[in-house]
Design an enzyme around this catalytic site. Structure first.
Site, PDB file in Angstrom:
ATOM      1  N   HIS A 140       0.827  -1.207   0.000  1.00 23.98           N
ATOM      2  CA  HIS A 140       0.000   0.000   0.000  1.00 23.98           C
ATOM      3  C   HIS A 140       0.862   1.259   0.000  1.00 23.98           C
ATOM      4  CE1 HIS A 140      -3.385   2.662   1.066  1.00 23.98           C
ATOM      5  NE2 HIS A 140      -2.489   3.270   1.839  1.00 23.98           N
ATOM      6  N   GLU A 141       1.894   1.286   0.834  1.00 29.92           N
ATOM      7  CA  GLU A 141       2.762   2.467   0.885  1.00 29.92           C
ATOM      8  C   GLU A 141       3.519   2.653  -0.416  1.00 29.92           C
ATOM      9  OE1 GLU A 141       2.154   4.489   3.086  1.00 29.92           O
ATOM     10  OE2 GLU A 141       1.013   3.121   4.369  1.00 29.92           O
TER      11      GLU A 141
ATOM     12  N   HIS B 126       1.567   4.555  -2.968  1.00 31.60           N
ATOM     13  CA  HIS B 126       1.692   6.022  -2.944  1.00 31.60           C
ATOM     14  C   HIS B 126       2.910   6.480  -3.742  1.00 31.60           C
ATOM     15  CE1 HIS B 126      -1.612   6.686  -0.281  1.00 31.60           C
ATOM     16  NE2 HIS B 126      -1.078   6.018   0.724  1.00 31.60           N
TER      17      HIS B 126
ATOM     18  N   HIS C 180       2.949   9.005  -6.947  1.00 32.71           N
ATOM     19  CA  HIS C 180       3.868  10.133  -7.083  1.00 32.71           C
ATOM     20  C   HIS C 180       4.578  10.081  -8.438  1.00 32.71           C
ATOM     21  CE1 HIS C 180       6.905  12.860  -4.727  1.00 32.71           C
ATOM     22  NE2 HIS C 180       6.458  13.423  -5.830  1.00 32.71           N
TER      23      HIS C 180
END
Length: 228
Positions: free
Chosen positions: A100-101, A104, A108
């Site tokens: 999940h991280e 991100h 980006h």
């Protein structure tokens, strides 16, 4: 209805919902933390694999200084930060949270519009979140309508940030599920467990947004009532 009655009517239901969702997230993560992934990979290794597959070889994966659920992606430093249990963990929950991280980081990289907007909004939100409550209290105590109005506007900025966070978080979870599946980092049963972790985590942002919206509606109603 009295102001206290309005306060409880607007704020108690989302508060109860928030507690229930937090309990669900905690129990889901605790359960899936006990389920090992068959490939034996740690959260750090899974994060690194997904990053490299997406050409993000220069994005570090490092332990986060906080405790459980302190995992986050830092867009200013372009780092994936994982809590120790996720960084070293070899469980379904560790893999899901790490993915999940990294989701991100992929947002980006691809300049995902809601992610860009949330990042641009962050400095204003920092100021608004530190300031609005003091202006609101001053406005009510000294009966200065203008201060209360500014406070409500500043809090609306905070609420806007919460709302923009929803598509960002749901998209990161979608990307995580896609990456875990396409790269074969989880098996069938493990994929179900990872999906449950990601879904429970996403619901916490829904609860936060509902609570913020209810609070904004309450303050706006009180403010408008004081003007009439």
């Amino acid at each position: 209805m009295s102001s206290w009655g309005l306060y409880f009517a607007f704020l108690i239901p989302p508060l109860v919902l928030g507690f229930w969702i937090q309990h669900r997230l905690k129990s889901t993560v605790e359960r899936e933390m006990k389920v090992p992934v068959s490939n034996g990979m740690t959260g750090e290794q899974v994060a690194r694999t997904i990053l490299e597959h997406n050409g993000l070889v220069d994005v570090p994966v490092q332990p986060a200084p906080g405790g459980p659920l302190s995992d986050h992606y830092d867009p200013t430093k372009r780092t994936v930060n994982l809590s120790q249990g996720v960084f070293d963990g070899r469980s379904v929950a560790s893999v899901a949270i790490a993915a999940h991280e990294v989701g991100h980081a992929i947002q980006h990289q691809k300049a995902y519009a809601p992610f860009k907007f949330r990042s641009a909004l962050f400095p204003a939100v920092q100021f608004a979140s530190r300031t609005w409550i003091f202006l609101l209290l001053a406005g009510f105590i000294f009966k200065i309508t203008g201060l209360a109005a500014v406070a409500v506007i500043l809090f609306a900025v905070v609420v806007l940030f919460q709302l923009v966070t929803l598509p960002v978080e749901y998209d990161a979870s979608r990307r995580a599920k896609q990456q875990l599946s396409s790269l074969g980092l989880v098996s069938g049963g493990e994929a179900d467990g990872a999906s449950q972790v990601l879904s429970a985590a996403a619901l916490t942002y829904v609860a936060a947004a509902l609570a913020a919206l209810s609070q904004l509606a309450y303050y706006a109603l009180i403010f408008l009532g004081n003007r009439n």
